[in-house]
Scaffold this motif. Structure first.
Motif, mmCIF file in Angstrom:
data_model
loop_
_atom_site.group_PDB
_atom_site.id
_atom_site.type_symbol
_atom_site.label_atom_id
_atom_site.label_comp_id
_atom_site.label_asym_id
_atom_site.label_seq_id
_atom_site.Cartn_x
_atom_site.Cartn_y
_atom_site.Cartn_z
ATOM 1 N N ASP A 105 0.842 -1.202 0.000
ATOM 2 C CA ASP A 105 0.000 0.000 0.000
ATOM 3 C C ASP A 105 0.876 1.250 0.000
ATOM 4 O O ASP A 105 2.105 1.169 -0.030
ATOM 5 C CB ASP A 105 -1.009 -0.038 1.152
ATOM 6 C CG ASP A 105 -0.351 0.041 2.503
ATOM 7 O OD1 ASP A 105 0.416 0.984 2.717
ATOM 8 O OD2 ASP A 105 -0.585 -0.846 3.342
ATOM 9 N N ALA A 120 -0.050 7.616 -2.998
ATOM 10 C CA ALA A 120 -1.144 6.706 -3.368
ATOM 11 C C ALA A 120 -0.570 5.479 -4.058
ATOM 12 O O ALA A 120 0.619 5.441 -4.405
ATOM 13 C CB ALA A 120 -2.120 7.412 -4.315
ATOM 14 N N GLY A 144 -7.383 -0.569 -8.857
ATOM 15 C CA GLY A 144 -7.681 -0.367 -7.439
ATOM 16 C C GLY A 144 -6.847 0.761 -6.856
ATOM 17 O O GLY A 144 -5.616 0.699 -6.861
ATOM 18 N N PHE A 145 -7.535 1.790 -6.333
ATOM 19 C CA PHE A 145 -6.863 2.956 -5.741
ATOM 20 C C PHE A 145 -6.890 2.850 -4.227
ATOM 21 O O PHE A 145 -7.887 2.466 -3.635
ATOM 22 C CB PHE A 145 -7.592 4.248 -6.159
ATOM 23 C CG PHE A 145 -7.108 5.485 -5.441
ATOM 24 C CD1 PHE A 145 -6.137 6.285 -6.014
ATOM 25 C CD2 PHE A 145 -7.607 5.829 -4.180
ATOM 26 C CE1 PHE A 145 -5.667 7.423 -5.352
ATOM 27 C CE2 PHE A 145 -7.137 6.952 -3.506
ATOM 28 C CZ PHE A 145 -6.175 7.752 -4.092
ATOM 29 N N GLU A 146 -5.789 3.250 -3.600
ATOM 30 C CA GLU A 146 -5.803 3.552 -2.160
ATOM 31 C C GLU A 146 -4.759 4.627 -1.934
ATOM 32 O O GLU A 146 -3.779 4.705 -2.674
ATOM 33 C CB GLU A 146 -5.641 2.303 -1.291
ATOM 34 C CG GLU A 146 -4.306 1.630 -1.200
ATOM 35 C CD GLU A 146 -3.187 2.414 -0.592
ATOM 36 O OE1 GLU A 146 -3.364 3.020 0.476
ATOM 37 O OE2 GLU A 146 -2.104 2.425 -1.187
ATOM 38 N N SER A 149 -6.598 11.226 0.038
ATOM 39 C CA SER A 149 -7.777 11.687 -0.708
ATOM 40 C C SER A 149 -7.421 12.839 -1.652
ATOM 41 O O SER A 149 -8.027 13.000 -2.705
ATOM 42 C CB SER A 149 -8.889 12.083 0.251
ATOM 43 O OG SER A 149 -8.383 12.999 1.167
ATOM 44 N N GLU A 152 -6.620 11.469 -4.943
ATOM 45 C CA GLU A 152 -7.660 10.625 -5.545
ATOM 46 C C GLU A 152 -8.217 11.231 -6.834
ATOM 47 O O GLU A 152 -8.298 10.549 -7.862
ATOM 48 C CB GLU A 152 -8.780 10.409 -4.518
ATOM 49 C CG GLU A 152 -9.818 9.441 -4.991
ATOM 50 C CD GLU A 152 -10.842 9.132 -3.896
ATOM 51 O OE1 GLU A 152 -10.497 9.191 -2.695
ATOM 52 O OE2 GLU A 152 -11.983 8.828 -4.255
ATOM 53 N N TYR A 156 -7.793 9.287 -10.282
ATOM 54 C CA TYR A 156 -9.017 8.728 -10.888
ATOM 55 C C TYR A 156 -9.171 9.291 -12.302
ATOM 56 O O TYR A 156 -9.420 8.568 -13.256
ATOM 57 C CB TYR A 156 -10.256 9.086 -10.050
ATOM 58 C CG TYR A 156 -10.675 8.020 -9.060
ATOM 59 C CD1 TYR A 156 -9.815 7.583 -8.073
ATOM 60 C CD2 TYR A 156 -11.945 7.445 -9.126
ATOM 61 C CE1 TYR A 156 -10.202 6.612 -7.164
ATOM 62 C CE2 TYR A 156 -12.341 6.465 -8.221
ATOM 63 C CZ TYR A 156 -11.465 6.063 -7.236
ATOM 64 O OH TYR A 156 -11.849 5.091 -6.343
ATOM 65 N N ARG A 168 -11.966 1.558 -5.053
ATOM 66 C CA ARG A 168 -11.126 1.770 -3.860
ATOM 67 C C ARG A 168 -10.806 0.448 -3.171
ATOM 68 O O ARG A 168 -11.683 -0.412 -3.069
ATOM 69 C CB ARG A 168 -11.875 2.658 -2.855
ATOM 70 C CG ARG A 168 -11.441 4.084 -2.904
ATOM 71 C CD ARG A 168 -11.926 4.867 -1.683
ATOM 72 N NE ARG A 168 -11.239 6.140 -1.620
ATOM 73 C CZ ARG A 168 -10.059 6.306 -1.036
ATOM 74 N NH1 ARG A 168 -9.442 5.316 -0.432
ATOM 75 N NH2 ARG A 168 -9.494 7.498 -1.029
ATOM 76 N N GLU A 170 -9.152 -1.096 0.524
ATOM 77 C CA GLU A 170 -8.697 -0.733 1.871
ATOM 78 C C GLU A 170 -7.216 -1.100 1.968
ATOM 79 O O GLU A 170 -6.836 -2.227 1.603
ATOM 80 C CB GLU A 170 -9.472 -1.520 2.939
ATOM 81 C CG GLU A 170 -10.929 -1.127 3.055
ATOM 82 C CD GLU A 170 -11.098 0.363 3.305
ATOM 83 O OE1 GLU A 170 -10.342 0.919 4.114
ATOM 84 O OE2 GLU A 170 -11.975 0.970 2.669
#
Ligand SMILES: NC(=O)c1ccc[n+]([C@@H]2O[C@H](COP(=O)([O-])OP(=O)(O)OC[C@H]3O[C@@H](n4cnc5c(N)ncnc54)[C@H](OP(=O)(O)O)[C@@H]3O)[C@@H](O)[C@H]2O)c1
Length: 293
Positions: A105, A120, A144-146, A149, A152, A156, A168, A170
């Motif tokens: 992550d 990110a 898959g994004f994490e 914010s 983001e 995206y 998203r 976790e």
């Protein structure tokens, strides 16, 4: 006419995934590709040639400031590169640094010292083998994004403009998420190779076996896609035919114990699938359970 200047993206690591995304972003005018750093100036120049944009760099010290930096190296290199980036002096508070790993992550980037920037990770759920082919087929890929914010919206937008479906993840579930990706992608390769090996044990040459599996693999995948794994299930386990399963397992074990193990372990998973879809009676479940234990 759109006169907006695209943000600049520096790329550290530019192999299969980097070259795919970089050429898509460049062509779509999403990013202005800045510096491209790999392990050698030769590979960086080749990457720039394939992207059709960017400046090949010899070292991190040649990096100029950019709104975004992608670390697209193998996973085990990401932390050290992030550490070097943190002390490079090219980042500011608005900079976004991201990587593409499915297993790691973005907190890894913070731990490496990138505390003042936005971090990110975006994992494309796709196997990139040949960058040109992957670029042509990229539209529709789930990514898959994490991460922060504040990163983001930009990420995206950048991925959606090249056809990605964003979702998203976790951060504390990334390992299990990646294990799932490994199962539906890489393990399928291993499973099909095991099947080809078993066909060879049955006296069919490899070339014929490789050709024979094409319609059945395609058909099975289509059936799963059109319904779900349980409803699309066929074969002796789904029919509760424990005698055949027992004899096949014994035969396979005798000829190749490793293939016997594959048959048994996936047989257990297949039994659970048949059971949860109420395809078997209690006696069949019990008999098959014993055979496959
Ligand atoms: N391939 C996939 O199917 C796939 C799918 C989803 C996500 N990802 C993720 O994408 C990332 C990149 O994977 P990949 O498959 O594109 O790897 P790759 O094809 O092996 O490319 C790695 C790139 O990183 C460069 N590199 C390695 N060590 C470096 C270092 N210390 N400093 C600077 N550059 C370095 C390599 O340089 P050279 O060109 O000089 O060798 C190469 O350009 C990984 O995080 C991976 O998990 C990959």
């Amino acid at each position: 006419m759109n006169t907006e200047v695209p943000p600049t993206l520096n790329m550290i690591g530019c192999g299969k995934a980097g070259r795919t995304l970089g050429q898509l972003w460049h062509r779509a005018g999403v990013f202005n590709i800045g510096g491209v750093l790999t392990r050698s100036i030769e590979s960086a120049s080749a990457a720039v040639g394939q992207l059709g944009a960017g400046t090949p760099l010899r070292s991190l010290s040649e990096l100029k400031s950019a709104e975004l930096t992608l670390i697209a190296t193998p996973d085990q290199e990401i932390k050290d590169i992030a550490t070097s980036l943190a002390s490079s002096g090219v980042l500011d508070r608005d900079s976004i640094v991201f990587h593409l790993s499915g297993a790691l992550d973005s907190s890894l980037l913070r731990q490496a010292g990138l505390e003042q920037v936005k971090v990110a990770s975006v994992h494309p759920l796709r196997s990139f083998a040949d960058p040109n082919l992957s670029a042509a087929e990229f539209a529709g890929t789930w990514c898959g994004f994490e991460g922060d914010s504040e990163a983001e919206h930009s990420l995206y937008s950048a991925f959606e403009k090249i056809g990605a479906h964003m979702f998203r993840i976790e951060p504390d579930r990334k390992l299990v998420y990646h294990a799932a990706s490994v199962m539906v992608s890489n393990y399928l390769n291993a499973l099909i190779e095991s099947g080809i090996n078993a066909f060879q044990l049955a006296g069919i040459d490899r070339q014929s076996a490789s050709a024979m599996i094409v319609p059945i693999v395609r058909n099975t995948c289509e059936n799963i896609i059109n319904s779900d794994p349980g409803s699309a299930l066929t074969g002796p386990i789904m029919r509760g035919d424990w005698q055949i399963v027992k004899r096949e397992l014994e035969n396979l074990r005798e000829l190749d114990p490793n293939l016997g193990d594959v048959y048994k372990i996936l047989g257990k998973a297949t039994l659970s699938l048949a059971e949860s879809n109420s395809l078997l009676n209690a006696e069949q479940v019990s008999k098959l359970g014993k055979v496959l234990s």
